[in-house]
Design a protein around this motif. Structure first.
Motif, PDB file in Angstrom:
ATOM      1  N   LYS A  81       0.842  -1.187   0.000  1.00 14.41           N
ATOM      2  CA  LYS A  81       0.000   0.000   0.000  1.00 14.41           C
ATOM      3  C   LYS A  81       0.887   1.250   0.000  1.00 14.41           C
ATOM      4  N   VAL A  82       0.376   2.326  -0.581  1.00  9.53           N
ATOM      5  CA  VAL A  82       1.201   3.519  -0.782  1.00  9.53           C
ATOM      6  C   VAL A  82       0.464   4.775  -0.343  1.00  9.53           C
ATOM      7  N   ILE A  83       1.201   5.660   0.326  1.00 10.95           N
ATOM      8  CA  ILE A  83       0.771   7.039   0.564  1.00 10.95           C
ATOM      9  C   ILE A  83       1.779   7.926  -0.154  1.00 10.95           C
ATOM     10  N   PHE A  84       1.317   8.684  -1.135  1.00 13.17           N
ATOM     11  CA  PHE A  84       2.217   9.555  -1.878  1.00 13.17           C
ATOM     12  C   PHE A  84       2.520  10.816  -1.069  1.00 13.17           C
ATOM     13  N   THR A  85       3.764  11.255  -1.145  1.00 14.69           N
ATOM     14  CA  THR A  85       4.191  12.507  -0.508  1.00 14.69           C
ATOM     15  C   THR A  85       4.887  13.335  -1.587  1.00 14.69           C
ATOM     16  N   THR A  86       4.324  14.468  -1.943  1.00 15.84           N
ATOM     17  CA  THR A  86       4.849  15.216  -3.073  1.00 15.84           C
ATOM     18  C   THR A  86       4.574  16.708  -2.940  1.00 15.84           C
ATOM     19  N   ALA A  87       5.353  17.496  -3.645  1.00 12.76           N
ATOM     20  CA  ALA A  87       5.131  18.942  -3.670  1.00 12.76           C
ATOM     21  C   ALA A  87       4.273  19.345  -4.869  1.00 12.76           C
ATOM     22  N   TYR A  88       3.827  18.371  -5.665  1.00  9.99           N
ATOM     23  CA  TYR A  88       3.125  18.670  -6.913  1.00  9.99           C
ATOM     24  C   TYR A  88       1.692  18.137  -6.890  1.00  9.99           C
ATOM     25  N   ARG A  89       0.748  19.009  -7.218  1.00 12.87           N
ATOM     26  CA  ARG A  89      -0.660  18.621  -7.266  1.00 12.87           C
ATOM     27  C   ARG A  89      -1.013  17.850  -8.534  1.00 12.87           C
ATOM     28  N   ASP A  90      -0.195  17.992  -9.572  1.00 14.78           N
ATOM     29  CA  ASP A  90      -0.567  17.535 -10.910  1.00 14.78           C
ATOM     30  C   ASP A  90      -0.774  16.030 -11.026  1.00 14.78           C
ATOM     31  N   TYR A  91      -0.231  15.263 -10.084  1.00 15.89           N
ATOM     32  CA  TYR A  91      -0.271  13.806 -10.215  1.00 15.89           C
ATOM     33  C   TYR A  91      -1.406  13.159  -9.419  1.00 15.89           C
ATOM     34  N   ALA A  92      -2.279  13.942  -8.848  1.00 15.77           N
ATOM     35  CA  ALA A  92      -3.300  13.396  -7.934  1.00 15.77           C
ATOM     36  C   ALA A  92      -4.170  12.333  -8.604  1.00 15.77           C
ATOM     37  N   ILE A  93      -4.647  12.612  -9.808  1.00 16.03           N
ATOM     38  CA  ILE A  93      -5.528  11.651 -10.492  1.00 16.03           C
ATOM     39  C   ILE A  93      -4.778  10.361 -10.781  1.00 16.03           C
ATOM     40  N   GLU A  94      -3.544  10.482 -11.302  1.00 13.61           N
ATOM     41  CA  GLU A  94      -2.742   9.290 -11.579  1.00 13.61           C
ATOM     42  C   GLU A  94      -2.477   8.500 -10.305  1.00 13.61           C
ATOM     43  N   ALA A  95      -2.254   9.197  -9.211  1.00  8.72           N
ATOM     44  CA  ALA A  95      -1.955   8.530  -7.942  1.00  8.72           C
ATOM     45  C   ALA A  95      -3.118   7.662  -7.487  1.00  8.72           C
ATOM     46  N   PHE A  96      -4.323   8.169  -7.600  1.00 12.32           N
ATOM     47  CA  PHE A  96      -5.472   7.385  -7.163  1.00 12.32           C
ATOM     48  C   PHE A  96      -5.843   6.302  -8.182  1.00 12.32           C
ATOM     49  N   ASP A  97      -5.393   6.469  -9.429  1.00 11.95           N
ATOM     50  CA  ASP A  97      -5.577   5.419 -10.428  1.00 11.95           C
ATOM     51  C   ASP A  97      -4.757   4.176 -10.096  1.00 11.95           C
TER      52      ASP A  97
END
Length: 250
Positions: A81-97
């Protein structure tokens, strides 16, 4: 994978910025039920660590050299399982995909971190009652001898011992300094520059002519300020370059 209340969730921290690793490490260490099994600075290291097994949850940065966090996750057949930690909002949709539990935007506050961890516990321990998530305080006496570092300062005509791990930040007021800890404030007649010389620079950072902060106590930061103990401390202009270097701020 975690299946009962007695088993700690085994965490891997992946980020190419050392300070980001330090912040998440400090957060994980304050939460009962989490255990760090490794840290990695790129996807190649993370891949090798995951292949060894025994990892329940990955705190994963997205923007990393050569292979980003989402691409790395897609290379795994049975990813943890993964929790993303990032400074960029642009990947949110891909992350939940790719079925991420949560998506944390830097600078990450401890409260937001806890919210994500609760989600992880509900998924990784479905048959157990969710344990309380309580910040734990590790006493200095419980640390190895070589990590029980301290200084003495004069306060009320006495020399008072202060453990370095107890210090959150130091504030200068003309010829006096206030040493802020969780339990109390210690006021001593001293120049902040004198204390700066006595403190290890891998643990403390001068961010302003009036402030020195404990790096591991940082709750959140931006290019102009650092949050500690729910206080927003300014980054001074003449200190900005060094602070940005240490914190990895672009």
């Amino acid at each position: 994978m975690a299946t009962d209340n007695s088993h700690k969730i085994r965490c891997l921290l992946v980020d190419d910025e050392p300070l980001a690793i330090d912040v998440i490490r400090a957060f994980v260490q304050r939460v009962e039920g989490l255990e760090i099994v490794g840290t990695c600075i790129n996807a190649v290291q993370a891949f090798e660590q995951v292949q060894k097994g025994g990892i329940d949850l990955v705190f994963l940065d997205i923007q990393m050299p050569k292979l980003n966090g989402i691409e790395f996750l897609q290379t795994l057949q049975n990813p943890p399982k993964v929790i993303f930690t990032t400074a960029y909002r642009d990947y949110a949709i891909e992350a939940f995909d790719v079925d991420a539990i949560d998506y944390l935007l830097k600078p990450i506050s401890f409260g937001r971190f806890l919210k994500a961890v609760r989600k992880a516990m509900e998924i990784l321990q479905p048959n157990a009652s969710t344990p309380p998530i309580v910040p734990t305080v590790q006493t200095e006496e419980s640390l190895p001898i070589d990590r029980q570092q301290f200084i003495y300062v004069k306060c009320d005509k006495k020399m008072v011992k202060i453990y370095l791990r107890a210090i959150y930040y130091i504030e200068s007021l003309k010829d006096y300094v206030i040493i802020h800890t969780k339990e109390k404030r210690i006021v001593t007649k001293q120049k902040i520059s004198y204390l700066e010389q006595k403190l290890p620079d891998d643990q403390f950072l001068r961010i302003h002519r009036s402030f020195i902060i404990a790096i591991e106590k940082i709750e959140a930061f931006s290019p102009s300020a650092i949050d500690i103990m729910q206080q927003e401390l300014p980054i001074g202009r003449s200190f900005k370059s060094e602070v940005q270097k240490v914190l990895g701020i672009n």
